[in-house]
Motif scaffolding. Structure first.
Motif, PDB file in Angstrom:
ATOM      1  N   ASN A  63       0.750  -1.058   0.127  1.00 14.82           N
ATOM      2  CA  ASN A  63       0.041   0.188  -0.135  1.00 14.82           C
ATOM      3  C   ASN A  63       0.777   1.204   0.070  1.00 14.82           C
ATOM      4  N   GLU A  64       0.143   2.652   0.082  1.00 17.68           N
ATOM      5  CA  GLU A  64       1.030   3.645   0.145  1.00 17.68           C
ATOM      6  C   GLU A  64       1.903   3.833   1.199  1.00 17.68           C
ATOM      7  N   GLN A  65       1.606   3.461   2.293  1.00 17.92           N
ATOM      8  CA  GLN A  65       2.408   3.642   3.547  1.00 17.92           C
ATOM      9  C   GLN A  65       3.643   2.614   3.291  1.00 17.92           C
ATOM     10  N   ARG A  86       5.030   1.364   0.496  1.00 16.53           N
ATOM     11  CA  ARG A  86       6.064   1.896  -0.464  1.00 16.53           C
ATOM     12  C   ARG A  86       6.776   2.956  -0.006  1.00 16.53           C
ATOM     13  N   ILE A  87       6.421   3.984   0.643  1.00 12.52           N
ATOM     14  CA  ILE A  87       7.062   4.769   1.569  1.00 12.52           C
ATOM     15  C   ILE A  87       7.920   4.396   2.579  1.00 12.52           C
ATOM     16  N   ASN A  92       3.934  -3.296   4.663  1.00  8.01           N
ATOM     17  CA  ASN A  92       2.612  -2.834   4.907  1.00  8.01           C
ATOM     18  C   ASN A  92       2.284  -2.923   6.721  1.00  8.01           C
ATOM     19  N   LYS A 114       9.087  11.207  -1.424  1.00 11.80           N
ATOM     20  CA  LYS A 114       8.179  10.072  -1.904  1.00 11.80           C
ATOM     21  C   LYS A 114       6.841  10.432  -1.504  1.00 11.80           C
ATOM     22  N   ARG A 115       6.536  11.549  -0.876  1.00 12.59           N
ATOM     23  CA  ARG A 115       5.242  11.755  -0.293  1.00 12.59           C
ATOM     24  C   ARG A 115       4.344  11.939  -1.321  1.00 12.59           C
ATOM     25  N   PRO A 116       2.834  11.394  -1.356  1.00 11.40           N
ATOM     26  CA  PRO A 116       2.052  11.626  -2.286  1.00 11.40           C
ATOM     27  C   PRO A 116       1.614  13.011  -2.528  1.00 11.40           C
ATOM     28  N   SER A 118      -4.534  15.977  -2.425  1.00 17.34           N
ATOM     29  CA  SER A 118      -5.606  16.210  -3.270  1.00 17.34           C
ATOM     30  C   SER A 118      -6.141  17.448  -3.097  1.00 17.34           C
TER      31      SER A 118
END
Length: 596
Positions: free
Chosen positions: A377-379, A381-382, A435, A591-593, A596
């Motif tokens: 998940n996103e967490q 991957r970071i 994860n 790396k942060r998304p 939005s």
């Protein structure tokens, strides 16, 4: 000419194993774990963690000090003893096995002699046991009165006075007290006791050459229990003069090793170091008691004479004094079945060995990663990216760290950290459950534990274990929880390693970083972008590491290095810590998304 000492042994590498085999055959109340000989744990044969409803009292250390520590296992004293190789701290796996084998719902107390290896190995085992749900406390005994207060954090060595602490703690546990109450009595006892030794010869390790450090007609004052040199070498004197000197040193009002003053009541222990005839020990006791009474104005309530904590075949003795009070005397007089207090062997003969207990089932996460690789998940991957760049940052500065360490240490800091970084990069490809941040931190500690070695290795494993305990149970980790985990890791390293801010260690990089994160908690709680706080904390880590160049050393090998040499380079451990921390912080920011 140096000669090998005559020993009644088989293989020098098997002496501890064969000693334990003989011990459990002699005393049917004792047994050992089935992981023997790799796991050398002697424990009471009459208990199991499932049915035991009292506090377990565990001690141990290197072998060669017999009857310590295994000879004090028994009802009313130790519940288990962890045996290392000769003069070597027992490994963490053995300590953990001992904790799991005897610890019930009331928890366990670890009594540890004040040596760095013992403190760190028992400390890491304690943290691991806590993460598995056990209640664990630790009391460190440092009763050496030979040297003035040392520079740095090494402190006073643990000597024969530790045996009195074993007896008091064991009796308190047998009386049904809680873990905190048993620990409090043990700590109080450790603060009331002082010891100093005198040697006529140097001990010889099995299979080694006999040392000729002490020539004819000489004696050594203030030695330890591992054959290390004493505080001074002097001409051999009659025993009453030697006893007088030792008592004055222990009772010195200038050093105040023990809170014993004229009019106090005391317990006296005359302890043989391995090769001293009981006749000579009794002579020393006979001289010590009247000197304590007439010259120092003390009432001697109890006298123990014999071999309690030896140093293989060393000729000599140590004197221990403990300030007595009714509570301490009650514990010392309480019944015990520990064979070397001493008591007779009795009872039926149970099996000589029982299976090694296994740790509680670990999270399925790691097995799932191996058998069914997860989509991150996103967490995840970071976190994967941060771990990767942090390890590579250490690899890049290996030579620089070694160069710094060659000036202020033993020159291998970079190589040691490099081994850990390489292991992390290898293991993260196959078994890191990114994860699950808590389990990932736990696995990083496992990678370091199997690869790095040395003091820095075990300190980083302690750091990871404490951080894991802080994070465990939270599948999604917010920035504030990472800050709490960093703080928990720092606290554990400080607790077991003894260092704090300003000691010229890796903590001088990590503590400033943690302080910045603490100050930013309101921002973190408010839901603002936490990454700025991490970047600021990485800058604080860098400044803290660089500031070590201007610090006196109070921990590690650097304490032996001149001030001028220390001022030429920063502390390698602190620089290593700031590099991996800063690399991870910068990586997370990159790396942060997108918002939005």
């Amino acid at each position: 000419m140096s000669l090998h000492a005559k020993k009644l042994i088989n293989d020098p590498n098997a002496v501890v194993t064969e000693f334990i085999e003989g011990l459990v055959e002699t005393y049917p109340g004792l047994q050992y774990l089935d992981g023997f000989p790799q796991i050398k744990v002697v424990l009471r044969a009459d208990i199991s963690p499932e049915t035991y409803r009292k506090v377990a009292v565990i001690s141990g250390g290197g072998s060669g000090h017999e009857p310590a520590h295994a000879g004090y296992v028994g009802e009313g004293m130790l519940t288990a003893a962890i045996c290392g190789d000769v003069f070597t701290s027992p490994p963490v796996d053995s300590i953990l096995a001992g904790i799991r084998a005897v610890t019930g719902p009331k928890g366990c107390l670890l009594i540890v002699k004040n040596y760095t290896g013992d403190r760190l190995n028992f400390g890491l085992a304690a943290e691991q046991a806590k993460s598995e749900g056990y209640e664990v406390e630790m009391v460190i005994v440092g009763d050496d009165c030979a040297l003035p207060p040392p520079r740095g954090i090494a402190g006073r060595r643990g000597l024969a006075g530790t045996i009195l602490v074993h007896k008091i703690a064991g009796a308190a546990a047998d009386a049904g007290l809680s873990l905190s109450e048993v620990a409090a009595e043990a700590k109080h006892a450790s603060e009331m006791v002082g010891t100093m030794g005198v040697a006529l010869s140097v001990c010889t390790l099995p299979g080694e050459v006999t040392s000729d450090r002490l020539g004819p007609g000489l004696m050594e004052l203030g030695l330890g229990i591992h054959g290390e040199p004493g505080a001074a070498i002097a001409d051999l004197q009659p025993v009453d003069i030697v006893v007088s000197h030792v008592l004055k040193q222990i009772l010195s009002s200038e050093t105040q090793y023990v809170p014993i003053k004229r009019g106090s009541r005391v317990v006296l222990m005359i302890n043989g170091l391995g090769a001293t005839p009981l006749m000579e020990l009794m002579i020393a006791s006979g001289k010590a008691v009247p000197q304590l009474q007439l010259e120092h104005g003390l009432a001697v309530d109890r006298v123990y004479t014999g071999c309690f904590m030896t140093a293989l075949d060393m000729a000599g003795f140590s004197i221990t004094l403990m300030k007595a009070d009714p509570a301490i005397l009650l514990r010392l007089d309480a019944p015990t079945k520990a064979p070397s207090w001493p008591v007779g062997a009795e009872g039926h003969r149970p099996p000589a060995k029982i299976p090694v207990p296994v740790p509680p089932s670990r999270s399925k996460t790691n097995r799932e990663v191996l058998n069914h690789p997860q989509e991150l998940n996103e967490q995840g991957r970071i976190l994967e990216f941060a771990v990767d760049v942090a390890a590579k940052a250490i690899i890049c500065i290996r030579d620089q760290l070694n160069d710094w360490d060659s000036k202020v240490g033993d020159g291998d800091c970079g190589s040691t950290m490099y081994r850990g970084a390489v292991a992390i990069l290898e293991d993260m490809k196959k078994c890191y459950p990114f994860n699950d941040p808590a389990e990932t931190v736990n696995e990083i500690g496992a990678s370091i534990g199997r690869s790095m070695g040395g003091t820095s290795g075990i300190l980083y494993v302690i750091f990871c274990k404490a951080a894991y305990a802080s994070l465990n149970g939270n599948p999604v980790i917010a920035a504030e929880q990472w800050a709490n985990a960093l703080e928990a890791g720092i606290a554990a390293v400080s607790k077991y390693g003894g260092a704090s801010a300003g000691y010229r260690t890796m903590l001088d990089a990590l503590i400033p970083a943690s302080s910045v994160l603490k100050e930013a908690r309101q921002t973190l709680n408010a839901g603002d972008d936490p990454l700025t706080a991490f970047l600021l904390s990485s800058e604080a880590a860098e400044k803290g590491a660089e500031s070590t160049q201007h610090m006196p050393a109070q921990a590690g090998r650097s304490t032996y290095v001149s001030t001028e040499m220390l001022a030429s380079v920063p502390d390698p451990g602190a620089m290593a810590a700031c590099h991996w921390y800063k690399a991870a912080a910068v990586a997370i920011a990159g790396k942060r998304p997108e918002k939005s």
